[in-house]
Design a protein around this motif. Structure first.
Motif, PDB file in Angstrom:
ATOM      1  N   TYR A 187       0.916  -1.209   0.054  1.00  0.00           N
ATOM      2  CA  TYR A 187      -0.064   0.122   0.122  1.00  0.00           C
ATOM      3  C   TYR A 187       0.943   1.089  -0.026  1.00  0.00           C
ATOM      4  O   TYR A 187       0.547   2.203  -0.729  1.00  0.00           O
ATOM      5  CB  TYR A 187      -1.072   0.194   1.332  1.00  0.00           C
ATOM      6  N   LEU A 188       1.875   1.309   0.708  1.00  0.00           N
ATOM      7  CA  LEU A 188       2.688   2.508   0.775  1.00  0.00           C
ATOM      8  C   LEU A 188       3.532   2.717  -0.396  1.00  0.00           C
ATOM      9  O   LEU A 188       3.557   3.743  -1.028  1.00  0.00           O
ATOM     10  CB  LEU A 188       3.710   2.240   1.977  1.00  0.00           C
ATOM     11  N   THR A 189       4.246   1.594  -0.709  1.00  0.00           N
ATOM     12  CA  THR A 189       4.885   1.504  -1.880  1.00  0.00           C
ATOM     13  C   THR A 189       4.160   2.054  -3.259  1.00  0.00           C
ATOM     14  O   THR A 189       4.520   2.878  -3.893  1.00  0.00           O
ATOM     15  CB  THR A 189       5.899   0.467  -2.309  1.00  0.00           C
ATOM     16  N   GLY A 190       3.119   1.416  -3.286  1.00  0.00           N
ATOM     17  CA  GLY A 190       2.065   1.293  -4.580  1.00  0.00           C
ATOM     18  C   GLY A 190       1.649   2.692  -4.611  1.00  0.00           C
ATOM     19  O   GLY A 190       1.731   3.427  -5.655  1.00  0.00           O
ATOM     20  N   ALA A 191       1.446   3.358  -3.484  1.00  0.00           N
ATOM     21  CA  ALA A 191       0.678   4.814  -3.231  1.00  0.00           C
ATOM     22  C   ALA A 191       1.759   5.841  -3.761  1.00  0.00           C
ATOM     23  O   ALA A 191       1.584   6.695  -4.663  1.00  0.00           O
ATOM     24  CB  ALA A 191       0.034   5.023  -1.796  1.00  0.00           C
ATOM     25  N   ILE A 192       2.938   5.777  -3.331  1.00  0.00           N
ATOM     26  CA  ILE A 192       4.057   6.846  -3.681  1.00  0.00           C
ATOM     27  C   ILE A 192       4.332   6.539  -5.006  1.00  0.00           C
ATOM     28  O   ILE A 192       4.373   7.484  -5.822  1.00  0.00           O
ATOM     29  CB  ILE A 192       5.230   6.522  -2.667  1.00  0.00           C
ATOM     30  N   VAL A 193       4.393   5.445  -5.627  1.00  0.00           N
ATOM     31  CA  VAL A 193       4.836   5.245  -7.084  1.00  0.00           C
ATOM     32  C   VAL A 193       3.795   5.781  -7.921  1.00  0.00           C
ATOM     33  O   VAL A 193       3.943   6.523  -8.898  1.00  0.00           O
ATOM     34  CB  VAL A 193       5.026   3.704  -7.624  1.00  0.00           C
ATOM     35  N   VAL A 194       2.327   5.459  -7.499  1.00  0.00           N
ATOM     36  CA  VAL A 194       1.498   5.840  -8.591  1.00  0.00           C
ATOM     37  C   VAL A 194       1.233   7.531  -8.406  1.00  0.00           C
ATOM     38  O   VAL A 194       0.968   8.102  -9.455  1.00  0.00           O
ATOM     39  CB  VAL A 194      -0.036   5.464  -8.054  1.00  0.00           C
ATOM     40  N   ALA A 195       1.364   8.143  -7.075  1.00  0.00           N
ATOM     41  CA  ALA A 195       1.397   9.755  -6.858  1.00  0.00           C
ATOM     42  C   ALA A 195       2.579  10.269  -7.861  1.00  0.00           C
ATOM     43  O   ALA A 195       2.211  11.229  -8.419  1.00  0.00           O
ATOM     44  CB  ALA A 195       1.350   9.883  -5.760  1.00  0.00           C
ATOM     45  N   ALA A 196       3.598   9.750  -7.753  1.00  0.00           N
ATOM     46  CA  ALA A 196       4.988  10.102  -8.380  1.00  0.00           C
ATOM     47  C   ALA A 196       4.548   9.984  -9.754  1.00  0.00           C
ATOM     48  O   ALA A 196       5.081  11.238 -10.508  1.00  0.00           O
ATOM     49  CB  ALA A 196       6.180   9.528  -8.000  1.00  0.00           C
ATOM     50  N   ALA A 197       3.978   8.934 -10.316  1.00  0.00           N
ATOM     51  CA  ALA A 197       4.010   8.593 -11.787  1.00  0.00           C
ATOM     52  C   ALA A 197       2.800   9.956 -12.162  1.00  0.00           C
ATOM     53  O   ALA A 197       2.949  10.531 -13.438  1.00  0.00           O
ATOM     54  CB  ALA A 197       3.133   7.500 -12.327  1.00  0.00           C
ATOM     55  N   PHE A 198       1.761  10.245 -11.717  1.00  0.00           N
ATOM     56  CA  PHE A 198       0.909  11.218 -12.157  1.00  0.00           C
ATOM     57  C   PHE A 198       1.423  12.784 -11.993  1.00  0.00           C
ATOM     58  O   PHE A 198       1.069  13.542 -12.899  1.00  0.00           O
ATOM     59  CB  PHE A 198      -0.466  10.989 -11.576  1.00  0.00           C
ATOM     60  N   HIS A 199       2.204  13.017 -11.100  1.00  0.00           N
ATOM     61  CA  HIS A 199       2.972  14.104 -10.845  1.00  0.00           C
ATOM     62  C   HIS A 199       3.935  14.466 -11.938  1.00  0.00           C
ATOM     63  O   HIS A 199       4.126  15.341 -12.546  1.00  0.00           O
ATOM     64  CB  HIS A 199       3.596  14.179  -9.573  1.00  0.00           C
ATOM     65  N   LEU A 200       4.919  13.566 -12.246  1.00  0.00           N
ATOM     66  CA  LEU A 200       5.702  13.548 -13.497  1.00  0.00           C
ATOM     67  C   LEU A 200       5.019  13.794 -14.732  1.00  0.00           C
ATOM     68  O   LEU A 200       5.656  14.497 -15.690  1.00  0.00           O
ATOM     69  CB  LEU A 200       6.542  12.512 -13.404  1.00  0.00           C
ATOM     70  N   ALA A 201       3.766  13.158 -14.853  1.00  0.00           N
ATOM     71  CA  ALA A 201       3.194  13.253 -16.010  1.00  0.00           C
ATOM     72  C   ALA A 201       2.259  14.638 -16.305  1.00  0.00           C
ATOM     73  O   ALA A 201       1.948  14.889 -17.254  1.00  0.00           O
ATOM     74  CB  ALA A 201       2.204  11.983 -16.165  1.00  0.00           C
ATOM     75  N   GLY A 202       2.156  15.126 -15.222  1.00  0.00           N
ATOM     76  CA  GLY A 202       1.426  16.548 -15.061  1.00  0.00           C
ATOM     77  C   GLY A 202      -0.059  16.411 -15.157  1.00  0.00           C
ATOM     78  O   GLY A 202      -0.721  17.580 -15.390  1.00  0.00           O
ATOM     79  N   ILE A 203      -0.517  15.341 -14.727  1.00  0.00           N
ATOM     80  CA  ILE A 203      -1.879  15.068 -14.560  1.00  0.00           C
ATOM     81  C   ILE A 203      -2.366  15.423 -13.303  1.00  0.00           C
ATOM     82  O   ILE A 203      -1.980  14.652 -12.264  1.00  0.00           O
ATOM     83  CB  ILE A 203      -2.440  13.501 -15.152  1.00  0.00           C
ATOM     84  N   THR A 204      -3.309  16.265 -13.022  1.00  0.00           N
ATOM     85  CA  THR A 204      -3.653  16.792 -11.889  1.00  0.00           C
ATOM     86  C   THR A 204      -5.228  16.966 -11.512  1.00  0.00           C
ATOM     87  O   THR A 204      -5.786  17.199 -10.424  1.00  0.00           O
ATOM     88  CB  THR A 204      -3.002  18.198 -11.397  1.00  0.00           C
ATOM     89  N   HIS A 205      -5.896  16.961 -12.781  1.00  0.00           N
ATOM     90  CA  HIS A 205      -7.270  16.807 -12.651  1.00  0.00           C
ATOM     91  C   HIS A 205      -8.240  16.154 -13.592  1.00  0.00           C
ATOM     92  O   HIS A 205      -7.490  15.570 -14.641  1.00  0.00           O
ATOM     93  CB  HIS A 205      -7.924  18.259 -13.062  1.00  0.00           C
ATOM     94  N   ALA A 206      -9.299  15.657 -13.304  1.00  0.00           N
ATOM     95  CA  ALA A 206     -10.261  14.855 -13.930  1.00  0.00           C
ATOM     96  C   ALA A 206     -11.774  15.288 -13.906  1.00  0.00           C
ATOM     97  O   ALA A 206     -11.934  15.788 -12.738  1.00  0.00           O
ATOM     98  CB  ALA A 206      -9.899  13.400 -13.734  1.00  0.00           C
ATOM     99  N   ALA A 207     -12.452  14.910 -14.813  1.00  0.00           N
ATOM    100  CA  ALA A 207     -13.957  15.230 -14.762  1.00  0.00           C
ATOM    101  C   ALA A 207     -14.589  14.241 -13.974  1.00  0.00           C
ATOM    102  O   ALA A 207     -15.403  14.777 -12.787  1.00  0.00           O
ATOM    103  CB  ALA A 207     -14.447  15.214 -16.208  1.00  0.00           C
ATOM    104  N   HIS A 208     -14.442  12.899 -13.951  1.00  0.00           N
ATOM    105  CA  HIS A 208     -14.993  12.130 -12.960  1.00  0.00           C
ATOM    106  C   HIS A 208     -14.573  11.910 -11.711  1.00  0.00           C
ATOM    107  O   HIS A 208     -13.541  12.125 -11.338  1.00  0.00           O
ATOM    108  CB  HIS A 208     -14.960  10.461 -13.955  1.00  0.00           C
ATOM    109  N   PRO A 209     -15.538  11.927 -10.625  1.00  0.00           N
ATOM    110  CA  PRO A 209     -14.977  12.001  -9.468  1.00  0.00           C
ATOM    111  C   PRO A 209     -14.001  10.764  -9.107  1.00  0.00           C
ATOM    112  O   PRO A 209     -13.232  10.995  -8.102  1.00  0.00           O
ATOM    113  CB  PRO A 209     -16.337  11.773  -8.508  1.00  0.00           C
TER     114      PRO A 209
END
Length: 317
Positions: A187-209
């Motif tokens: 959970y800890l490793t996966g959460a950090i990796v996923v968050a870092a991936a979206f941060h590096l990709a510059g994806i910060t918003h989406a329409a669906h909740p």
């Protein structure tokens, strides 16, 4: 054996109750924080608790298991399961998300044969189809009310079911506390990796909740929200151990049906904390899914009883 099965069932019922407490906590913070931040804080809080529990139970050396690969794989399957489930509850009423998630015991029963070699009757497989009818009733295709987040809840159910079958396979050598420790690490490793991936990709918003809950950037939480996330760590520690212990101690197709005790809790939390009133189709679909699971359990009990009756010369009709 009967005592172990009874203890396994008790562990599962308690685990389901404990885990259900996470749902309102996560849903309460899903509008302002990303799921990865929630899971990371939860895992950090749970880590020292699990270290103490593992040390007291089997010793920390047990973490250096020869089945490291299997434990790690199962842990990341669990991470995937709970991540997509949390994404589902960000968009769905708790009663809907939980009722769809209750396909997990039927998935467990259907997969117990090919994966564990446990005999699964055609009656059990038929009940899986009944459960799928319940899913269709809940999703109401063609009614214009379908939310694809429902598929996240179903996917979570499948992943969770498979991970618990893995717990049954490795439970003869690995303790529930060790499995819980590996899960928390994933959970800890996966959460950090996923968050870092979206941060590096510059994806910060989406329409669906659900997607917004996934890609939203991390922010410093208020004390109240931090305590909600931290409470998930205490809940998760107890819940992971109880559920892993349940599938470690008893046959998967015997304890799986008792997952349905959770239908008592999550709709209650949804009503008390979010004023969510389950729809009639939700209640009907949930009844079909739960009824299918109970029929499957009854069939497995009769099947197991038949050889014993035959051995004593008693007639079965």
């Amino acid at each position: 054996m009967q005592n172990r099965t009874a203890l396994g069932i008790l562990s599962l019922c308690l685990g389901v109750l404990v885990f259900s407490l996470q749902d309102p906590l996560v849903k309460a913070v899903s509008g302002g924080y990303p799921v990865t931040e929630v899971m990371a804080i939860r895992a950090i809080v749970a880590l020292p608790i699990l270290i103490v529990i593992v040390h007291a139970d089997v010793g920390l050396r047990a973490l250096l298991s020869k089945r490291f690969a299997m434990l790690t794989l199962r842990a990341f399957i669990q991470f995937s399961s709970y991540t997509v489930y949390y994404l589902a509850i960000a968009a769905l009423p708790l009663a809907d998300a939980v009722a769809l998630y209750f396909m997990a015991p039927l998935f467990i029963m259907a997969l117990a044969g090919p994966y564990l070699g446990e005999r699964v009757s055609w009656q059990t497989l038929a009940t899986v189809l009944i459960g799928l009818v319940g899913v269709i009733v809940m999703l109401r295709p063609g009614a214009g009310l379908f939310d694809w987040a429902a598929l996240l809840s179903l996917g979570s159910a499948f992943l969770y079911g498979f991970s618990q079958l893995m717990a049954r396979r490795i439970g003869n050598t690995e303790s529930s506390t060790v499995m819980a420790f590996y899960q928390n690490g994933a959970y800890l490793t996966g959460a950090i990796v996923v968050a870092a991936a979206f941060h590096l990709a510059g994806i910060t918003h989406a329409a669906h909740p659900s997607l917004e809950f996934l890609v939203r950037p991390w922010v410093w939480p208020t004390m109240q929200d931090f305590l909600k996330m931290a409470a998930c760590g205490f809940v998760a520690s107890a819940g992971m151990i109880l559920l892993s212990q349940a599938y470690r101690m008893a046959p998967a197709n015997r304890v799986a049906t008792f997952e349905y005790t959770g239908i008592i809790w999550s709709p209650l939390w949804g009503f008390l904390f979010f004023a969510e009133v389950p729809r009639a189709t939700t209640a009907l679909g949930a009844a079909l899914i739960i009824g299918a699971g109970l029929l499957a359990l009854g069939g497995e009990r009769r099947r197991r009883a038949s050889p014993a009756l035959a051995a004593t010369g008693d007639a079965t009709w």
